[in-house]
Design a protein around this motif. Sequence first.
Motif, PDB file in Angstrom:
ATOM      1  N   LYS A 142      16.555  15.342 -15.393  1.00 54.62           N
ATOM      2  CA  LYS A 142      15.771  14.457 -14.529  1.00 54.62           C
ATOM      3  C   LYS A 142      15.534  15.062 -13.159  1.00 54.62           C
ATOM      4  CE  LYS A 142      15.660   9.826 -12.475  1.00 54.62           C
ATOM      5  NZ  LYS A 142      16.337   8.515 -12.326  1.00 54.62           N
ATOM      6  N   TRP A 143      16.487  15.898 -12.694  1.00 57.40           N
ATOM      7  CA  TRP A 143      16.424  16.430 -11.334  1.00 57.40           C
ATOM      8  C   TRP A 143      16.274  17.943 -11.359  1.00 57.40           C
ATOM      9  CZ3 TRP A 143      20.556  13.443 -13.113  1.00 57.40           C
ATOM     10  CH2 TRP A 143      20.533  12.094 -12.726  1.00 57.40           C
ATOM     11  N   MET A 144      15.518  18.471 -10.413  1.00 65.12           N
ATOM     12  CA  MET A 144      15.408  19.916 -10.270  1.00 65.12           C
ATOM     13  C   MET A 144      15.334  20.286  -8.797  1.00 65.12           C
ATOM     14  SD  MET A 144      12.100  19.318 -12.382  1.00 65.12           S
ATOM     15  CE  MET A 144      13.284  18.258 -13.201  1.00 65.12           C
ATOM     16  N   THR A 145      16.025  21.356  -8.435  1.00 62.05           N
ATOM     17  CA  THR A 145      16.172  21.737  -7.035  1.00 62.05           C
ATOM     18  C   THR A 145      14.952  22.494  -6.525  1.00 62.05           C
ATOM     19  OG1 THR A 145      18.553  21.971  -7.387  1.00 62.05           O
ATOM     20  CG2 THR A 145      17.638  22.983  -5.401  1.00 62.05           C
ATOM     21  N   VAL A 146      14.547  22.165  -5.298  1.00 64.23           N
ATOM     22  CA  VAL A 146      13.477  22.894  -4.606  1.00 64.23           C
ATOM     23  C   VAL A 146      13.965  23.287  -3.216  1.00 64.23           C
ATOM     24  CG1 VAL A 146      11.171  22.720  -3.569  1.00 64.23           C
ATOM     25  CG2 VAL A 146      11.568  21.816  -5.862  1.00 64.23           C
ATOM     26  N   VAL A 147      13.785  24.546  -2.880  1.00 62.76           N
ATOM     27  CA  VAL A 147      14.001  25.041  -1.516  1.00 62.76           C
ATOM     28  C   VAL A 147      12.638  25.518  -1.007  1.00 62.76           C
ATOM     29  CG1 VAL A 147      15.178  26.734  -0.076  1.00 62.76           C
ATOM     30  CG2 VAL A 147      16.376  25.716  -2.030  1.00 62.76           C
TER      31      VAL A 147
END
Length: 305
Positions: A142-147
Amino acid sequence: MKRRNFMQKTALGTSALTIMSPLAFANSNKETMPRYNFNLKYAPHLGMFNNHAGDDPIDQIQFMSDQGFTAFEDNNMMKRDVAMQEKIGAALAKRGMTMGVFVIDKGGNMANSLAAGKEDFINIFLDGCRKAVETAKRVNAKWMTVVPGGYERSLPIGVQNANVIEALRRGAEILEPHGLTMVLEPLSDSPDLYLQTSEQTYLICKGVNSPSCKILYDIYHMQKNEGNLIHNMDLTWEEIAYIQIGDNPGRKEPTTGEINYKNVFKWIHQKGFKGVLGMEHGNSISGKEGETALINAYKEVDNFI
């Protein structure tokens, strides 16, 4: 009893013991730790328990589940082949474990900065979002990291903020129909990173104004950058969707540094948090001893009720 019959029975008994002894030996030496019922969804990553579980990712997930961990995260999921992604997804489903974050591949933390407002950088990010949708389906994420990348020093900060908000809105348009959420992570790794604090990330999320763009509050990074953890989490709580863990200094398991994790976890639990807390840190001690110490550390800080 006749001597002949006695000798036959004795031989049969000795033979049976010889046959059974390797299995009995294996069972007597098998390391067993009772499954612990954690109050929160702590999520280990691959490699954290390979001294106990071996190098196979599925065996490692099984070990995590056997210890009582109910979630799992893998920053590198998008880099794994499709077959492995599907195996991991099936393993998590079988054990009722929640998939935590993986990183949207946009070329690295400092690369392709969204603050610059350059269309080619934005297109790389958007392509990563599209590919992330397919990865998420395979592992039920459900979640994915973005920088967002580094500062664009030639532009005023307000313009950079607007550029990041616009790019993330376009990313959210890709993720939102699938019920997926990118979580923005402020980091402490470099002063050149655009995203540094929870209040700045809160502002960006409010600007994007989408359920598909929220905060990843990494306690280790935020202890270094701003401190006052519970206060700052409370200020930005409505935008926090994911939490990561690491003690400071050292970025190892709780109880190895200065952060009062038992108190922090108690507060998070009292807030009714049902999401995942990613164990994004190393082990302070190597080998099986260190892995056991890590598990015991989580039991200690989870004992807040």
